[in-house]
Design an enzyme around this catalytic site. Structure first.
Site, mmCIF file in Angstrom:
data_model
loop_
_atom_site.group_PDB
_atom_site.id
_atom_site.type_symbol
_atom_site.label_atom_id
_atom_site.label_comp_id
_atom_site.label_asym_id
_atom_site.label_seq_id
_atom_site.Cartn_x
_atom_site.Cartn_y
_atom_site.Cartn_z
ATOM 1 N N THR A 46 9.751 -7.906 8.965
ATOM 2 C CA THR A 46 9.799 -8.267 10.379
ATOM 3 C C THR A 46 11.109 -7.808 11.017
ATOM 4 O O THR A 46 11.116 -7.210 12.089
ATOM 5 C CB THR A 46 9.668 -9.790 10.551
ATOM 6 O OG1 THR A 46 8.480 -10.239 9.907
ATOM 7 C CG2 THR A 46 9.620 -10.175 12.013
ATOM 8 N N THR A 47 12.228 -8.083 10.331
ATOM 9 C CA THR A 47 13.531 -7.704 10.854
ATOM 10 C C THR A 47 13.671 -6.184 10.939
ATOM 11 O O THR A 47 14.410 -5.677 11.782
ATOM 12 C CB THR A 47 14.645 -8.301 9.983
ATOM 13 O OG1 THR A 47 14.401 -9.702 9.812
ATOM 14 C CG2 THR A 47 16.008 -8.104 10.596
ATOM 15 N N TYR A 135 4.165 -13.821 1.937
ATOM 16 C CA TYR A 135 5.079 -14.166 3.027
ATOM 17 C C TYR A 135 4.343 -15.102 3.972
ATOM 18 O O TYR A 135 3.385 -14.711 4.621
ATOM 19 C CB TYR A 135 5.547 -12.899 3.728
ATOM 20 C CG TYR A 135 6.510 -13.099 4.885
ATOM 21 C CD1 TYR A 135 7.193 -14.294 5.087
ATOM 22 C CD2 TYR A 135 6.755 -12.053 5.766
ATOM 23 C CE1 TYR A 135 8.075 -14.456 6.138
ATOM 24 C CE2 TYR A 135 7.644 -12.202 6.829
ATOM 25 C CZ TYR A 135 8.304 -13.391 7.009
ATOM 26 O OH TYR A 135 9.166 -13.554 8.061
ATOM 27 N N ARG A 140 4.767 -16.889 13.379
ATOM 28 C CA ARG A 140 4.567 -15.526 13.864
ATOM 29 C C ARG A 140 3.137 -15.047 13.661
ATOM 30 O O ARG A 140 2.675 -14.161 14.374
ATOM 31 C CB ARG A 140 5.530 -14.557 13.168
ATOM 32 C CG ARG A 140 6.991 -14.822 13.461
ATOM 33 C CD ARG A 140 7.885 -13.683 12.974
ATOM 34 N NE ARG A 140 7.895 -12.586 13.934
ATOM 35 C CZ ARG A 140 8.980 -12.148 14.584
ATOM 36 N NH1 ARG A 140 10.142 -12.737 14.397
ATOM 37 N NH2 ARG A 140 8.899 -11.141 15.428
#
Length: 294
Positions: A46-47, A135, A140
């Site tokens: 995501t980052t 995850y 999200r």
């Protein structure tokens, strides 16, 4: 055997001014992480803005990362998708590219049932020899891997070995560890919950904070594992304001500004990410200065 113990950085993906991937800066941030104690690189999560990378870019970034790391520390590739075939494809390509493991997010938007999650993860796991970490980030994805489901998956898919837990629900994590008898590699997905997760049998964290404080994030885990619970907790508390500042807007907007302020890379992002608001830039600068990063 766990892929890693300690702090794994959820690495940013550097972009040039024209928003092409900047591979020179990628190598720079990788070296900075390794030189400052990070235990594992998590690439294209995501980052790392994986959602805006083309499949070709996604695979090339994994390949470039694995090649530059060159087995100095493990590399885990984000390969999840809401489409099972895409997740399988990306996972297989990550294996070919030299990754040491795969981080597979729950299918997003689809809102899979628990039965669907079991089927999804078993299909991805069966397609690869890589160890797979689930995850779980319902804020999200709109999808939560319940403890009974996670326990079933790790029991029925040998190479699903762990979970990045970002629900923020410590009671759920406790239930998961109870149902698996602790036989799952547990990583905190929230930097403000590293110590609580470690207390439940966690092995470390997959961290946004590590982008700007790699040694310190490593030390939070290392001190706890060495029996220095007090020292670990003190570090967790020392960086709490910075952790909150790194999430003052949606991740990865603040952390990209933070690495830019440190001179590590450009901080450029692809849409729909936007520039950090001025008042939040001030907040971020002040919290970074308070802990000696700037």
């Amino acid at each position: 055997m766990a892929i890693f113990t300690g702090a794994g950085v959820a690495l940013v993906t550097p972009f040039k001014d024209n928003l092409e991937v900047d591979y020179d800066q990628l190598e720079k941030v990788i070296d900075y992480q390794i030189e400052n104690g990070t235990d594992c690189i998590i690439i294209c999560g995501t980052t790392g803005e994986a959602s805006t990378l083309t499949h070709e870019e996604h695979i090339e970034v994994i390949r470039a990362c694995a090649a530059h790391v060159n087995k100095r520390i493990p590399v885990i590739a984000g390969t999840g998708s809401n489409c099972p075939e895409t997740a399988i494809y990306l996972t297989q390509e990550a294996e070919k590219a030299g990754a040491d493991g795969a981080l597979v997010v729950t299918p997003y938007y689809n809102k899979a049932t628990q039965k669907g999650l079991v089927k999804h993860y078993k299909a991805v796991a069966a397609s690869t020899d890589l160890p797979v970490i689930m995850y779980n980030v319902p804020s999200r994805t709109g999808c939560n891997i319940l403890p009974a489901t996670a326990a079933q998956i790790v029991k029925e898919a040998d190479n699903v070995i762990g979970i990045k837990e970002a629900t923020g629900d410590i009671s759920q994590v406790a239930e998961l560890m109870n149902r698996t008898n602790g036989e799952i590699d547990l990583y905190s997905g929230n930097d403000d919950q590293i110590v609580p997760i470690l207390s439940l049998g966690g092995l470390g964290v997959i961290s946004v904070l590590s982008n700007v404080a790699p040694q310190e994030t490593h030390d939070i885990v290392a001190k706890y594992m060495a029996g220095d619970t007090k020292g670990s907790l003190e570090l967790q508390m020392k960086y709490l304001d910075l952790i909150h500042a790194l999430f003052c807007e949606v991740n990865p907007i603040p952390v990209n500004k933070a690495v830019e302020l440190m001179g590590l890379c450009s901080g450029r992002m692809r849409g729909p990410m936007t520039e950090l608001e001025p008042e939040h830039v001030t907040l971020l600068e002040n919290t970074m200065k308070a802990v000696g990063i700037l």
